[in-house]
Design a protein around this motif. Sequence first.
Motif, short mmCIF file in Angstrom:
data_model
loop_
_atom_site.label_atom_id
_atom_site.label_comp_id
_atom_site.label_asym_id
_atom_site.label_seq_id
_atom_site.Cartn_x
_atom_site.Cartn_y
_atom_site.Cartn_z
N ILE A 16 0.84 -1.19 0.00
CA ILE A 16 0.00 0.00 0.00
C ILE A 16 0.88 1.25 0.00
O ILE A 16 1.82 1.36 0.78
CB ILE A 16 -0.93 0.02 1.24
CG1 ILE A 16 -1.79 -1.25 1.30
CG2 ILE A 16 -1.79 1.27 1.28
CD1 ILE A 16 -2.72 -1.46 0.14
N GLY A 17 0.59 2.17 -0.91
CA GLY A 17 1.31 3.43 -0.97
C GLY A 17 2.59 3.40 -1.81
O GLY A 17 3.29 4.40 -1.90
N CYS A 18 2.89 2.27 -2.44
CA CYS A 18 4.13 2.18 -3.22
C CYS A 18 4.02 3.02 -4.50
O CYS A 18 2.94 3.37 -4.96
CB CYS A 18 4.46 0.73 -3.55
SG CYS A 18 3.33 -0.06 -4.69
#
Length: 62
Positions: A16-18
């Motif tokens: 998540i958030g990469c």
Amino acid sequence: MIADDDRPARKTTHEIGCDLSLLAADELRSRIALLKAEIERLEAECIRKQAGRLAAENLFKT
């Protein structure tokens, strides 16, 4: 030299958030499918937990 067909399939993962800017459209679709399956798994578990809690509440009603 190893042919593409002989290579083991790479497991799709997602953090998540990469950074997504370097991913191809196929990789993005693969990650979307992975996350949708995970959401379905989480929703199913939530339903099971709610059913268990409701059963317990009904058992201990006074």
